[in-house]
Design an enzyme around this catalytic site. Sequence first.
Site, PDB file in Angstrom:
ATOM      1  N   ASP A  56      -8.007   7.644   1.573  1.00  0.00           N
ATOM      2  CA  ASP A  56      -7.704   8.087   0.205  1.00  0.00           C
ATOM      3  C   ASP A  56      -6.616   7.234  -0.430  1.00  0.00           C
ATOM      4  OD1 ASP A  56      -9.613  10.066   0.261  1.00  0.00           O
ATOM      5  OD2 ASP A  56      -8.219  11.671   0.784  1.00  0.00           O
ATOM      6  N   ARG A  57      -6.611   7.256  -1.771  1.00  0.00           N
ATOM      7  CA  ARG A  57      -5.654   6.522  -2.602  1.00  0.00           C
ATOM      8  C   ARG A  57      -5.955   5.031  -2.648  1.00  0.00           C
ATOM      9  NH1 ARG A  57      -3.697  10.500  -5.637  1.00  0.00           N
ATOM     10  NH2 ARG A  57      -2.257  11.881  -4.584  1.00  0.00           N
ATOM     11  N   HIS A 116       1.938  15.265  11.588  1.00  0.00           N
ATOM     12  CA  HIS A 116       1.837  14.664  10.261  1.00  0.00           C
ATOM     13  C   HIS A 116       2.800  15.306   9.273  1.00  0.00           C
ATOM     14  CE1 HIS A 116       0.267  12.591   6.810  1.00  0.00           C
ATOM     15  NE2 HIS A 116       0.166  13.753   6.183  1.00  0.00           N
ATOM     16  N   ASP A 159       1.955   7.087   7.014  1.00  0.00           N
ATOM     17  CA  ASP A 159       0.744   7.055   6.191  1.00  0.00           C
ATOM     18  C   ASP A 159       0.295   5.620   5.902  1.00  0.00           C
ATOM     19  OD1 ASP A 159       1.651   9.700   6.057  1.00  0.00           O
ATOM     20  OD2 ASP A 159       0.894   9.971   4.018  1.00  0.00           O
ATOM     21  N   ASP A 167      -3.235  10.426   7.731  1.00  0.00           N
ATOM     22  CA  ASP A 167      -3.455   9.970   6.359  1.00  0.00           C
ATOM     23  C   ASP A 167      -3.849   8.494   6.330  1.00  0.00           C
ATOM     24  OD1 ASP A 167      -3.017  12.485   5.424  1.00  0.00           O
ATOM     25  OD2 ASP A 167      -1.445  11.942   4.004  1.00  0.00           O
ATOM     26  N   HIS A 182      -3.145   5.265   3.997  1.00  0.00           N
ATOM     27  CA  HIS A 182      -3.828   5.543   2.727  1.00  0.00           C
ATOM     28  C   HIS A 182      -4.691   4.378   2.217  1.00  0.00           C
ATOM     29  CE1 HIS A 182      -2.709   9.586   1.765  1.00  0.00           C
ATOM     30  NE2 HIS A 182      -1.429   9.353   1.945  1.00  0.00           N
ATOM     31  N   HIS A 217       3.811  12.069   5.787  1.00  0.00           N
ATOM     32  CA  HIS A 217       3.418  13.035   4.760  1.00  0.00           C
ATOM     33  C   HIS A 217       4.114  12.883   3.416  1.00  0.00           C
ATOM     34  CE1 HIS A 217       1.400  16.624   3.467  1.00  0.00           C
ATOM     35  NE2 HIS A 217       2.432  17.439   3.548  1.00  0.00           N
ATOM     36  N   ARG A 271       3.455  23.036  -2.448  1.00  0.00           N
ATOM     37  CA  ARG A 271       2.194  22.320  -2.263  1.00  0.00           C
ATOM     38  C   ARG A 271       1.008  23.282  -2.298  1.00  0.00           C
ATOM     39  NH1 ARG A 271       2.296  17.072   0.012  1.00  0.00           N
ATOM     40  NH2 ARG A 271       4.285  16.359   0.828  1.00  0.00           N
ATOM     41  N   ASN A 278      -3.243  15.552   6.547  1.00  0.00           N
ATOM     42  CA  ASN A 278      -3.889  16.501   5.647  1.00  0.00           C
ATOM     43  C   ASN A 278      -5.021  15.861   4.835  1.00  0.00           C
ATOM     44  OD1 ASN A 278      -1.601  15.171   4.277  1.00  0.00           O
ATOM     45  ND2 ASN A 278      -2.243  16.362   2.496  1.00  0.00           N
ATOM     46  N   HIS A 279      -5.039  14.521   4.732  1.00  0.00           N
ATOM     47  CA  HIS A 279      -6.140  13.862   4.028  1.00  0.00           C
ATOM     48  C   HIS A 279      -7.374  13.684   4.906  1.00  0.00           C
ATOM     49  CE1 HIS A 279      -4.844  12.513  -0.044  1.00  0.00           C
ATOM     50  NE2 HIS A 279      -3.677  12.890   0.437  1.00  0.00           N
TER      51      HIS A 279
END
Length: 407
Positions: free
Chosen positions: A99-100, A178, A68, A96, A70, A258, A231, A128-129
């Site tokens: 985001d973040r 992922h 990741d 990923d 991010h 992940h 989750r 998944n993001h």
Amino acid sequence: GARRSPEEPGGARRMEVELDGWIAQLMERGERIGSEREVSRLCAYVRGLLLEESNAVRVASPVTVCGDIHGQFDDLLELFRIGGRCPSTSYLFLGDYVDRGRDSVEVFELLMCLKARYPDRMTLLRGNHESRQITQVYGFYDECLFKYGSSAVWRECCDVFDCLNVAALIDDSTLCVHGGLSPSIATVDDIQTLERLGELPTDGPLSDLLWSDPAEDDRSESLVGFQASNRGSGYIFGKQAVDDFHFRNDLALLCRAHQLVMDGFKYHFEDTNCLTMWSAPNYCGRCGNVGALLEINGPDRRFVTFDSPKQQQHNLVAGGGGAAGDDDDDDRAGPYDDRQLGFSIDDDPDVVHLDSSDHPTSSDDGRKLNFFDNFLDDVHDRSNGDDIDDLPAAGGANKNFLGGDIR
């Protein structure tokens, strides 16, 4: 070089020149691509490349695998400094990208540029993001609005997300995804039959590949098959599920991302056939973890860990003092999920972002990125000593999709 040519004569060469300029602009000056029209052209080009590739793309070693990112653009540049620049080094990213972090736009634009310029040296899997729903909650949507003034760039990038590969097979012996395994997928050929194009479903085998997690070591032996994940999407799988999948497919390693691991990588089940990678050091500017790269060359695996450049500078100023989260040895057992880190969301539709104090002034116009002003409480204050099951579930009405942790 780029292999998919625009229709006009000489278009391929012009595209290469344009890509070289964008890559230099991003890597050397840290500046995003300037106009929505240019981003749209880049996204269309990358979509064309990805549509020619299979769900599970085959990759030959030597290759460097990354977890990741991010939105941590400075750390992505550090990753390339340590691992080598593309195309000298071939890369496989596990998803990923957004985001973040505060610079998801720059991260994804650079990776798209490298994919477009060196398509056979850059493999980008979907995380998944890489989803419309998730990016509207965790920052990428708002970042695009702030940096470009409209949602057009976000929409173009989401169309690229829809085309990303969902798995990669290195030397026919290492499967990269992922998240993890699915009870609906027995073979790699099963992955090739999935319909990957479009927004991520909330359940089913495609969702499982991006959302599932290995069981904690103390539960792996007793877990037979798969168990529903807290989750809200995907499954928890144990050692037996990994062993069975490897046996059926003649594989040696399942490599996934992940989940945050404090040391950057972690083998599961007291074995070396299931591995988690994480490449966002000092996650969100305060987790104190390192990032890692995995260099695969035939049967050989070599891990390279690295700190965030900002954390390196902090340690120099502080005389080598420890980073947040390093004071408790148990924190290094990882992997952790979002709720353990205090990142779970509630029914408030407002987006969770980084504090502006963690974000320097914008390179666009010197203003603070105001949408990062609302950061969560200190992650360790909120998570220290809490068991995941004791923390509130996330997502409200959307709990089945967003429920639990969004990593």
